[in-house]
Design a protein around this motif. Sequence first.
Motif, PDB file in Angstrom:
ATOM      1  N   LEU A  89       0.821  -1.216   0.000  1.00 46.68           N
ATOM      2  CA  LEU A  89       0.000   0.000   0.000  1.00 46.68           C
ATOM      3  C   LEU A  89       0.852   1.261   0.000  1.00 46.68           C
ATOM      4  O   LEU A  89       0.452   2.281  -0.557  1.00 46.68           O
ATOM      5  CB  LEU A  89      -0.946  -0.016   1.193  1.00 46.68           C
TER       6      LEU A  89
ATOM      7  N   ASP B 167     -13.334  11.129   7.461  1.00 44.50           N
ATOM      8  CA  ASP B 167     -12.271  10.271   6.916  1.00 44.50           C
ATOM      9  C   ASP B 167     -12.803   8.849   6.789  1.00 44.50           C
ATOM     10  O   ASP B 167     -13.313   8.293   7.776  1.00 44.50           O
ATOM     11  CB  ASP B 167     -11.075  10.324   7.882  1.00 44.50           C
TER      12      ASP B 167
ATOM     13  N   SER C 139      -7.717   6.628  14.162  1.00 45.56           N
ATOM     14  CA  SER C 139      -7.010   6.563  12.900  1.00 45.56           C
ATOM     15  C   SER C 139      -7.342   7.823  12.109  1.00 45.56           C
ATOM     16  O   SER C 139      -8.515   8.169  11.959  1.00 45.56           O
ATOM     17  CB  SER C 139      -7.498   5.318  12.159  1.00 45.56           C
TER      18      SER C 139
ATOM     19  N   ALA D  95       0.564  -0.547  13.524  1.00 45.95           N
ATOM     20  CA  ALA D  95      -0.418  -1.194  14.392  1.00 45.95           C
ATOM     21  C   ALA D  95       0.278  -2.029  15.474  1.00 45.95           C
ATOM     22  O   ALA D  95      -0.177  -2.094  16.613  1.00 45.95           O
ATOM     23  CB  ALA D  95      -1.335  -2.072  13.551  1.00 45.95           C
TER      24      ALA D  95
HETATM   25  C1  B12 Z   1      -6.242   3.107   0.051  1.00 45.76           C
HETATM   26  C2  B12 Z   1      -6.378   4.604   0.102  1.00 45.76           C
HETATM   27  C3  B12 Z   1      -7.645   5.158  -0.124  1.00 45.76           C
HETATM   28  C4  B12 Z   1      -8.906   4.297  -0.298  1.00 45.76           C
HETATM   29  C5  B12 Z   1      -9.343   3.812   1.096  1.00 45.76           C
HETATM   30  C6  B12 Z   1      -9.963   2.433   1.002  1.00 45.76           C
HETATM   31  C7  B12 Z   1     -10.371   1.923   2.356  1.00 45.76           C
HETATM   32  N1  B12 Z   1     -11.360   1.038   2.304  1.00 45.76           N
HETATM   33  O1  B12 Z   1      -9.822   2.255   3.395  1.00 45.76           O
HETATM   34  C8  B12 Z   1      -9.910   5.308  -0.934  1.00 45.76           C
HETATM   35  C9  B12 Z   1      -9.860   5.208  -2.439  1.00 45.76           C
HETATM   36  C10 B12 Z   1     -11.355   5.207  -0.486  1.00 45.76           C
HETATM   37  C11 B12 Z   1      -9.262   6.642  -0.582  1.00 45.76           C
HETATM   38  C12 B12 Z   1      -9.967   7.843  -0.644  1.00 45.76           C
HETATM   39  C13 B12 Z   1      -9.356   9.082  -0.484  1.00 45.76           C
HETATM   40  N2  B12 Z   1      -8.057   9.316  -0.237  1.00 45.76           N
HETATM   41 CO1  B12 Z   1      -6.784   7.929   0.212  1.00 45.76          CO
HETATM   42  N3  B12 Z   1      -5.344   6.761   0.365  1.00 45.76           N
HETATM   43  C14 B12 Z   1      -5.240   5.456   0.352  1.00 45.76           C
HETATM   44  C15 B12 Z   1      -3.756   5.037   0.517  1.00 45.76           C
HETATM   45  C16 B12 Z   1      -3.168   4.685  -0.856  1.00 45.76           C
HETATM   46  C17 B12 Z   1      -3.467   3.904   1.450  1.00 45.76           C
HETATM   47  C18 B12 Z   1      -4.087   4.038   2.862  1.00 45.76           C
HETATM   48  C19 B12 Z   1      -3.954   2.731   3.538  1.00 45.76           C
HETATM   49  O2  B12 Z   1      -4.900   1.985   3.636  1.00 45.76           O
HETATM   50  N4  B12 Z   1      -2.700   2.406   3.900  1.00 45.76           N
HETATM   51  C20 B12 Z   1      -2.349   1.086   4.456  1.00 45.76           C
HETATM   52  C21 B12 Z   1      -2.605   1.070   5.929  1.00 45.76           C
HETATM   53  C22 B12 Z   1      -2.206  -0.294   6.482  1.00 45.76           C
HETATM   54  O3  B12 Z   1      -1.779   2.067   6.436  1.00 45.76           O
HETATM   55  P1  B12 Z   1      -2.294   3.132   7.500  1.00 45.76           P
HETATM   56  O4  B12 Z   1      -3.707   3.455   7.294  1.00 45.76           O
HETATM   57  O5  B12 Z   1      -1.302   4.222   7.561  1.00 45.76           O
HETATM   58  O6  B12 Z   1      -2.233   2.284   8.834  1.00 45.76           O
HETATM   59  C23 B12 Z   1      -1.025   1.774   9.397  1.00 45.76           C
HETATM   60  C24 B12 Z   1      -0.391   2.730  10.403  1.00 45.76           C
HETATM   61  O7  B12 Z   1      -0.550   4.065  10.037  1.00 45.76           O
HETATM   62  C25 B12 Z   1      -1.022   2.352  11.700  1.00 45.76           C
HETATM   63  N5  B12 Z   1      -2.257   3.004  12.148  1.00 45.76           N
HETATM   64  C26 B12 Z   1      -3.350   3.387  11.445  1.00 45.76           C
HETATM   65  N6  B12 Z   1      -4.261   3.896  12.267  1.00 45.76           N
HETATM   66  C27 B12 Z   1      -3.781   3.820  13.526  1.00 45.76           C
HETATM   67  C28 B12 Z   1      -4.307   4.215  14.752  1.00 45.76           C
HETATM   68  C29 B12 Z   1      -3.553   4.034  15.909  1.00 45.76           C
HETATM   69  C30 B12 Z   1      -4.122   4.430  17.210  1.00 45.76           C
HETATM   70  C31 B12 Z   1      -2.246   3.467  15.830  1.00 45.76           C
HETATM   71  C32 B12 Z   1      -1.427   3.305  17.039  1.00 45.76           C
HETATM   72  C33 B12 Z   1      -1.717   3.070  14.596  1.00 45.76           C
HETATM   73  C34 B12 Z   1      -2.488   3.254  13.464  1.00 45.76           C
HETATM   74  O8  B12 Z   1      -1.300   0.981  11.584  1.00 45.76           O
HETATM   75  C35 B12 Z   1      -1.462   0.575  10.238  1.00 45.76           C
HETATM   76  C36 B12 Z   1      -0.662  -0.675  10.014  1.00 45.76           C
HETATM   77  O9  B12 Z   1       0.605  -0.595  10.541  1.00 45.76           O
HETATM   78  C37 B12 Z   1      -3.149   6.358   1.120  1.00 45.76           C
HETATM   79  C38 B12 Z   1      -1.657   6.583   0.894  1.00 45.76           C
HETATM   80  C39 B12 Z   1      -0.840   6.337   2.137  1.00 45.76           C
HETATM   81  N7  B12 Z   1       0.437   6.287   1.944  1.00 45.76           N
HETATM   82  O10 B12 Z   1      -1.340   6.241   3.241  1.00 45.76           O
HETATM   83  C40 B12 Z   1      -4.036   7.428   0.486  1.00 45.76           C
HETATM   84  C41 B12 Z   1      -4.220   8.776   1.200  1.00 45.76           C
HETATM   85  C42 B12 Z   1      -4.379   8.603   2.688  1.00 45.76           C
HETATM   86  N8  B12 Z   1      -5.481   9.256   0.606  1.00 45.76           N
HETATM   87  C43 B12 Z   1      -5.456  10.535   0.347  1.00 45.76           C
HETATM   88  C44 B12 Z   1      -6.537  11.274  -0.212  1.00 45.76           C
HETATM   89  C45 B12 Z   1      -6.271  12.723  -0.555  1.00 45.76           C
HETATM   90  C46 B12 Z   1      -7.792  10.662  -0.433  1.00 45.76           C
HETATM   91  C47 B12 Z   1      -9.055  11.336  -0.975  1.00 45.76           C
HETATM   92  C48 B12 Z   1      -9.335  12.756  -0.437  1.00 45.76           C
HETATM   93  C49 B12 Z   1      -8.926  11.316  -2.502  1.00 45.76           C
HETATM   94  C50 B12 Z   1      -9.940  12.125  -3.266  1.00 45.76           C
HETATM   95  N9  B12 Z   1      -9.398  13.093  -3.967  1.00 45.76           N
HETATM   96  O11 B12 Z   1     -11.118  11.869  -3.169  1.00 45.76           O
HETATM   97  C51 B12 Z   1     -10.162  10.348  -0.559  1.00 45.76           C
HETATM   98  C52 B12 Z   1     -10.712  10.712   0.846  1.00 45.76           C
HETATM   99  C53 B12 Z   1     -12.021  10.110   1.170  1.00 45.76           C
HETATM  100  C54 B12 Z   1     -12.334  10.342   2.633  1.00 45.76           C
HETATM  101  N10 B12 Z   1     -13.276  11.252   2.929  1.00 45.76           N
HETATM  102  O12 B12 Z   1     -11.749   9.755   3.516  1.00 45.76           O
HETATM  103  C55 B12 Z   1      -4.132  11.186   0.752  1.00 45.76           C
HETATM  104  C56 B12 Z   1      -4.238  12.005   2.025  1.00 45.76           C
HETATM  105  C57 B12 Z   1      -3.380  13.260   1.946  1.00 45.76           C
HETATM  106  C58 B12 Z   1      -3.465  14.033   3.205  1.00 45.76           C
HETATM  107  N11 B12 Z   1      -2.321  14.172   3.855  1.00 45.76           N
HETATM  108  O13 B12 Z   1      -4.479  14.510   3.603  1.00 45.76           O
HETATM  109  C59 B12 Z   1      -3.185   9.940   0.834  1.00 45.76           C
HETATM  110  C60 B12 Z   1      -2.037  10.080   1.838  1.00 45.76           C
HETATM  111  C61 B12 Z   1      -2.611   9.726  -0.587  1.00 45.76           C
HETATM  112  C62 B12 Z   1      -1.703  10.845  -1.023  1.00 45.76           C
HETATM  113  N12 B12 Z   1      -0.422  10.670  -0.869  1.00 45.76           N
HETATM  114  O14 B12 Z   1      -2.154  11.864  -1.484  1.00 45.76           O
HETATM  115  N13 B12 Z   1      -7.958   6.484  -0.226  1.00 45.76           N
END
Ligand code: B12
Length: 214
Positions: free
Chosen positions: A46, A100, A147, A199
């Motif tokens: 991802l 979100d 999150s 996580a």
């Molecule tokens: C998949 C994804 C989507 C999917 C989500 C699908 C779903 N069912 O969740 C969809 C297509 C729906 C989506 C939509 C959008 N997205 Co998006 N998305 C992503 C992407 C590529 C991956 C996110 C993800 O799932 N990562 C994998 C998981 C495992 O990682 P994680 O969430 O970070 O979680 C890990 C850790 O952070 C931690 N963690 C997470 N939560 C918590 C909580 C606690 C307490 C703790 C301790 C740890 C922890 O544990 C996890 C595992 O280790 C990211 C890019 C990125 N690098 O994050 C962009 C990203 C988050 N999205 C982005 C954007 C802009 C959007 C949209 C606004 C796009 C648009 N123009 O419409 C929309 C927003 C919709 C909304 N209102 O929320 C931007 C956000 C930019 C910002 N800084 O604000 C990102 C960063 C992409 C980018 N580089 O531009 N998205």
Amino acid sequence: MNELLAAVVTAIDEMDLDGIEERVQACLDSGISPEEIIEQGISRGLDIVGQKFEEGEYFLGELVMAGEVVKTGMTRVSAVMDPAKAKQKGKVVIATVEGDIHEIGKNILGMILSTAGWEVIDLGVNVPAATIIETVKSSGSQFIGLSVLLTTMIGEIKKVVDGLTEAGLREQVRIAIGGACCSQDLADRMAVDAYGETAVEGTRIFDRFKEALS
Ligand code: B12
């Protein structure tokens, strides 16, 4: 990197919905732990998709598809995580903040916390601060995991903190934040108790919280 884990990374990067389960299963069969598959396979895949999105190589359709591939892969991983160990340590309320809808990281956090012995109350995505506070009250939980992936939604963290303070609960509740837009600096600014990058780190944080409160 291990070849089988690399195949999981590639399946996500290439949005291979048909191949992901088989590849995750191959990792499990070879003895790779669910946690390793999540951290080094699924999360890395991802990260690459996220990077390509940032660079303009992938668009929203690819993001949605990658999310689906991960969900499918996670069903295999969660099938082998041991639910018997759950619920011993106490209750953690987890949610993605209002505005979100990113759920994958939160779901992974929930799964790992359950495996580590916590009872997880998962409120889902787009959750208003008031719902989180109500749930803390009704469940008696002392722990919240938020999150937050969208920079535009960080104000929601403050709403949870302020709501708890107004309800007279802030002293007895510990809050951790995580997700793409979070950092230790943000945690300090929002006056929450911890930031977790992964996580797995989240489980250590909640264990630490519990120890400090008991
Ligand atoms: C998949 C994804 C989507 C999917 C989500 C699908 C779903 N069912 O969740 C969809 C297509 C729906 C989506 C939509 C959008 N997205 Co998006 N998305 C992503 C992407 C590529 C991956 C996110 C993800 O799932 N990562 C994998 C998981 C495992 O990682 P994680 O969430 O970070 O979680 C890990 C850790 O952070 C931690 N963690 C997470 N939560 C918590 C909580 C606690 C307490 C703790 C301790 C740890 C922890 O544990 C996890 C595992 O280790 C990211 C890019 C990125 N690098 O994050 C962009 C990203 C988050 N999205 C982005 C954007 C802009 C959007 C949209 C606004 C796009 C648009 N123009 O419409 C929309 C927003 C919709 C909304 N209102 O929320 C931007 C956000 C930019 C910002 N800084 O604000 C990102 C960063 C992409 C980018 N580089 O531009 N998205």
